[in-house]
Design a protein around this motif. Structure first.
Motif, short mmCIF file in Angstrom:
data_model
loop_
_atom_site.label_atom_id
_atom_site.label_comp_id
_atom_site.label_asym_id
_atom_site.label_seq_id
_atom_site.Cartn_x
_atom_site.Cartn_y
_atom_site.Cartn_z
N ALA A 275 0.84 -1.20 0.00
CA ALA A 275 0.00 0.00 0.00
C ALA A 275 0.87 1.26 0.00
O ALA A 275 0.59 2.22 -0.73
CB ALA A 275 -0.93 0.00 1.21
N MET A 276 1.93 1.24 0.80
CA MET A 276 2.86 2.38 0.83
C MET A 276 3.47 2.61 -0.55
O MET A 276 3.57 3.74 -1.02
CB MET A 276 3.97 2.15 1.85
N LEU A 277 3.88 1.52 -1.19
CA LEU A 277 4.48 1.65 -2.52
C LEU A 277 3.47 2.15 -3.53
O LEU A 277 3.79 2.97 -4.40
CB LEU A 277 5.06 0.30 -2.97
N GLY A 278 2.24 1.67 -3.43
CA GLY A 278 1.21 2.09 -4.37
C GLY A 278 0.84 3.54 -4.24
O GLY A 278 0.53 4.21 -5.22
N GLN A 279 0.88 4.08 -3.03
CA GLN A 279 0.51 5.48 -2.78
C GLN A 279 1.66 6.44 -3.07
O GLN A 279 1.44 7.62 -3.28
CB GLN A 279 0.06 5.66 -1.34
N SER A 280 2.85 5.93 -3.07
CA SER A 280 4.00 6.82 -3.24
C SER A 280 4.30 7.06 -4.71
O SER A 280 3.84 6.34 -5.58
CB SER A 280 5.23 6.21 -2.58
#
Length: 142
Positions: free
Chosen positions: A82-87
């Motif tokens: 999720a962090m990677l997708g939002q960044s």
């Protein structure tokens, strides 16, 4: 023409080419789900080959199969993804690398601090992803 030559000519292969074309099998959703359940952590293709060729009359050696590693911490994995997708890390790092290569990146103390912070964030995500997948990280004892 021998029997094997006739079979090879039907498949479009010659004696020199021993590689057969791939084989495809259509399954219903239920059939596939059942096979995946029976296969457990074994890759589906390996499971099917083992069952077909090691069953009655198959007589083949058991093929070495790669076992799927269970995910150690699914919640941690979901958080990292999720962090990677939002960044926009990949895009931002690419822009920084391009500017650095062109010599147009002004290296001010703030810029250096931000780059170091981004590198630390990427390293943290890498560690958490490896942990979630059940691997040791560089910072963990053996």
């Amino acid at each position: 023409m021998s029997t094997s030559d006739r079979e090879n000519s039907k498949l479009g292969t010659s004696r020199r080419s021993k590689k057969l074309p791939p084989f495809s099998l259509r399954l219903t959703f239920e059939e596939r789900a059942r096979l995946e359940e029976l296969a457990g952590s074994e890759p589906l293709g390996s499971y099917i080959k083992r069952r077909v060729f090691n069953g009655k009359g198959g007589g083949g050696k058991r093929a070495r199969s790669r076992q799927r590693r269970p995910i150690k911490d699914e919640q941690k994995l979901a958080q990292v993804l999720a962090m990677l997708g939002q960044s926009r890390i990949a895009n931002n790092l690419n822009q920084l690398a391009k500017a650095a290569n062109l010599g147009t990146l002004p290296m001010m103390p703030d810029t250096e601090r931000d780059i170091r912070r981004a590198c630390a964030d990427v390293a943290l995500m890498r560690r958490e992803l490896l942990r979630a997948l059940g691997h040791r990280t560089d910072s963990e004892p053996s």
